[in-house]
Design an enzyme around this catalytic site. Structure first.
Site, PDB file in Angstrom:
ATOM      1  CG  ASP A 115       6.993  45.242  22.196  1.00  0.00           C
ATOM      2  OD1 ASP A 115       6.351  45.152  23.261  1.00  0.00           O
ATOM      3  OD2 ASP A 115       7.788  44.370  21.816  1.00  0.00           O
ATOM      4  CG  HIS A 142       5.208  41.943  23.375  1.00  0.00           C
ATOM      5  ND1 HIS A 142       6.304  42.480  23.988  1.00  0.00           N
ATOM      6  CD2 HIS A 142       5.263  40.615  23.627  1.00  0.00           C
ATOM      7  CE1 HIS A 142       7.010  41.529  24.566  1.00  0.00           C
ATOM      8  NE2 HIS A 142       6.398  40.378  24.371  1.00  0.00           N
ATOM      9  CD  GLU A 175       8.184  37.703  26.481  1.00  0.00           C
ATOM     10  OE1 GLU A 175       9.014  37.391  27.327  1.00  0.00           O
ATOM     11  OE2 GLU A 175       8.236  38.778  25.839  1.00  0.00           O
TER      12      GLU A 175
HETATM   13  C1  ACM Z   1      11.116  37.478  22.746  1.00  0.00           C
HETATM   14  O1  ACM Z   1      12.282  37.670  23.115  1.00  0.00           O
HETATM   15  N1  ACM Z   1      10.102  37.764  23.559  1.00  0.00           N
HETATM   16  C2  ACM Z   1      10.802  36.965  21.424  1.00  0.00           C
END
Ligand code: ACM
Ligand code: ZN
Length: 678
Positions: A176, A264, A320
């Protein structure tokens, strides 16, 4: 009918499908009791099971003869069929017989017996027949080991608990923005340079100073948390992960790895800045899907990860990803033109499709977060629905497999009780009762076989210590386990809650930290009853930003204050713009003695109560007078989550009440639940 201290329901979690007590007598299954294995068919798994029996808390010993065994396992016989994991227990005069079609079923029978023995004085198992089988094949938990690292030993400890709860999937979030936590031969630079930082990530979410990566400290031992001399972090070696995988396999748990693509990825871009997009609004956490070298990097990474993890699934994230710069990046534009992709969503989808093809070529299946639906869902993908349930429902309609992990029910990083008494959490609030109330098929009329199961997610932005991690897991994981395992329609919250309290007691004795249900406050009391007010027949309109039209806002005068949760069907109105005006028409001129409004102040999420509220009163709706009431004053050391009422007494006659405020910055959001007039 109660017998031998056992209530009508079976005192285990998840609740069994059927439990029939047979009188008052009991058979004692104490530590050191002996067992006998009768196996028909394949013996594969027998040695692992024997080792588990010897090491489990009952420390069972093999019996020399079947007739002398307290506990007999019949595995692979014809007596039990159907889904893997199903079992039958019969406890009576001749001891206990546990039958199952496979070792998984025998293992779950044992877990039921361990809980039953622990729930009763002197390990007494009541004479009974239990028949049980899992509702869903996928019963998972996600551990985010990136935002804050937790050791290999910590994971092993939680696997024991997952086994006791008959959960069978551990989803490990390994990469991440805040770090890269898996050491790979194809990318050793990632853990050398991006597995450690200059501070706990939590400190950096609240401060303007970003996290700075540090090189791997000398003498670091993989699989352990490093916290020395201002350097913090850690990673797992392949050996550590093999140990986790094999420990999990002995407990019938599959470990699914997650490598985030394309978003991420700050840690990746820190080490490999060549994977950045160009363009005016270059974002710092998404790699450039126009860059072939980035694909080559991930192909190598996925290859090595898939070889290490026996799971048939490979999770590639997909959530995201900030895509707005892709329209501006020269490589991305070239890629979109060359591939005939009409927008950035199709470019993300292109990226996932390539990964899908690669993963399928290795005989595995891709899982992604529900954003992978945007721009077209890749052919073989399994969708993990996290932004509520909508993504999952859509994917099921499209004939894709789905795992439900909705943030509206299953996000274990949200706080679990009144936020003022809880440790800081990423969001508020999912109580045990709320988690337990989730029915995965409530919104799925057909194609239900596509729903593989459910999962709870524990993201660790705010969770620095092991005991805090456990505190967030237990007892809410019990509720998820029961949703995943027990038959639909078998839920009873008060009865579950008492079993949960008892099981928390057992966990405490084993050295786990649990949230203490005996101190639970529950939902905000003020949110449960209608408040006294003179707005019963009032009409409210809200104007946000430059809007001159206005929007009806009945919830602001409905008499119900907001609860702890800001999500779902609550009374909170979420406002994302700068200037807000609420106009209330009481319908007739009334005596007004009080005006006020209720806001959330939640610094971690940048939800701020406004500092400049003004109330105006008017008889005719034309001439308004400013009410002289105190402004809200906030102090820097205020609790991280607060519900604040701004208001005061007035002496006036008015038909119209106007509230005005600014959020303080267009970046901030305000949550308002009610304009109170009395
Ligand atoms: C998430 O909570 N962004 C999968
Ligand atoms: Zn690009």
């Amino acid at each position: 009918m109660a017998s031998a201290g056992v209530p009508d329901n079976c005192p285990v979690i998840p609740q069994v499908a059927s439990f029939s007590p047979k009188g008052d007598a009991t058979v004692c299954l104490s530590p050191g009791s002996n067992y006998y294995l009768e196996i028909s068919g394949s013996k594969e798994g027998a040695d692992v099971f024997r080792a588990y029996l010897a090491g489990c808390e009952l420390k069972l010993a093999p019996a020399a003869r079947k007739s002398s065994a307290k506990l007999r396992f019949q595995i692979g016989g014809k007596s039990i069929s159907g889904v893997s994991g199903a079992y039958r227990i019969e406890a009576g005069k001749k001891g206990i017989v546990a039958s199952a079609a496979d070792f998984t079923g025998a293992f779950y029978a044992l877990q039921t017996l361990i809980q039953l023995a622990a729930a009763n004085p002197e390990n007494a198992i009541p004479y009974c027949v239990i028949e049980d089988a899992p509702r869903y094949a996928y019963r998972g938990l996600l551990f985010d080991m990136v935002r804050h690292f937790h050791s290999k030993d910590f994971i092993l400890k939680q696997l024991d608990m997952m086994a006791l709860l008959k959960m069978n999937v551990l989803h490990l979030h390994l990469t991440d923005n805040e770090g890269w936590r898996i050491a790979l031969d194809c990318a050793p630079e990632m853990t050398k340079k991006a597995a450690f930082g200059d501070s706990l990530y939590f400190h950096t979410i609240l401060s303007p100073t970003p996290l700075k990566f540090q090189d791997e400290p000398r003498g670091y031992k993989s699989g352990t948390l490093y916290e020395e001399g201002g350097v913090y972090g850690g990673y797992y070696s392949k050996e550590d992960l093999k140990e986790i995988i094999s420990y999990a396999a002995a407990r019938h748990i599959e470990v699914i790895p997650e490598i985030e693509i394309p978003g991420h990825n700050k840690a990746l871009l820190y080490v490999h800045p060549e994977f950045f997009c160009d363009g005016a609004h270059r974002v710092d956490n998404v790699f450039c899907p126009g860059n072939e070298a980035a694909f080559d990097f991930f192909y190598k990474v996925l290859d090595e990860v898939m070889e290490l993890f026996p799971s048939k699934f490979m999770h590639i994230g997909g959530d995201e990803a900030a895509k707005y710069n892709w329209n501006l990046c020269s490589r991305c534009k070239e890629r979109m033109a060359a591939e005939g992709l009409k927008d950035v969503f199709e470019l993300q989808s292109y990226c996932i499709r390539r990964m899908d093809k690669f993963i399928v070529s290795r005989g595995k299946k891709l899982i992604g977060w529900d954003e992978i639906l945007e721009g077209g869902l890749s052919e073989n993908a399994t969708v993990m629905s996290w932004r509520g349930t909508q993504g999952g429902l859509k994917a099921i309609q499209m004939n894709h497999d789905v795992i439900m992990t909705p943030n509206t029910f299953h996000y274990l990083d949200y706080c679990q009780d009144a936020p003022w008494k809880e440790p800081v959490a990423f969001n508020s609030c999912l109580t045990l009762e709320r988690v337990y109330s989730y029915e995965p098929e409530a919104e799925i009329p057909d194609n239900r076989s596509r729903l593989l199961g459910v999962q709870g997610n524990l993201w660790s932005e705010c969770i620095m210590t092991d005991s805090h991690f456990e505190y967030m897991l237990y007892p809410r994981t019990f509720a998820i386990a029961e949703t995943a395992w027990s038959p639909r329609g078998s839920k009873d919250y008060p009865q579950f809650r008492s079993r949960a309290i008892a099981l928390c007691g057992q966990l405490g004795r084993k050295g786990y930290t649990c949230f203490d249900l005996s101190t639970e406050v529950g939902e905000r009391p003020q949110a449960k009853v209608e408040i006294p007010r003179i707005t019963q027949n009032a009409h409210a309109v809200i104007y946000i930003g430059n809007d001159v039209q206005g929007k009806e806002a009945p919830s602001l005068v409905d008499g119900y204050l907001g609860g702890w949760s800001l999500r779902g069907k609550t009374a909170w109105m979420d406002i994302r713009r700068y200037a807000v005006t609420v106009d209330i028409d009481l319908g007739e001129i009334k005596d007004v003695h009080y005006v006020g409004a209720e806001f959330v102040d939640y610094k971690l999420r940048r939800f701020f109560a406004p500092q400049d509220t003004e109330f105006y009163l008017s008889e005719d709706g034309v001439n308004y007078e400013l009410a002289d009431i105190p402004q809200l004053r906030l102090y820097p050391d205020r609790k991280y989550f607060a519900i604040l009422t701004v208001g005061g007494t007035v002496q006036a006659r008015a038909r119209y009440v106007r509230l005005r405020y600014n959020t303080g910055s267009p970046k901030y959001r305000t949550f308002i639940s009610e304009v109170i007039v009395n």
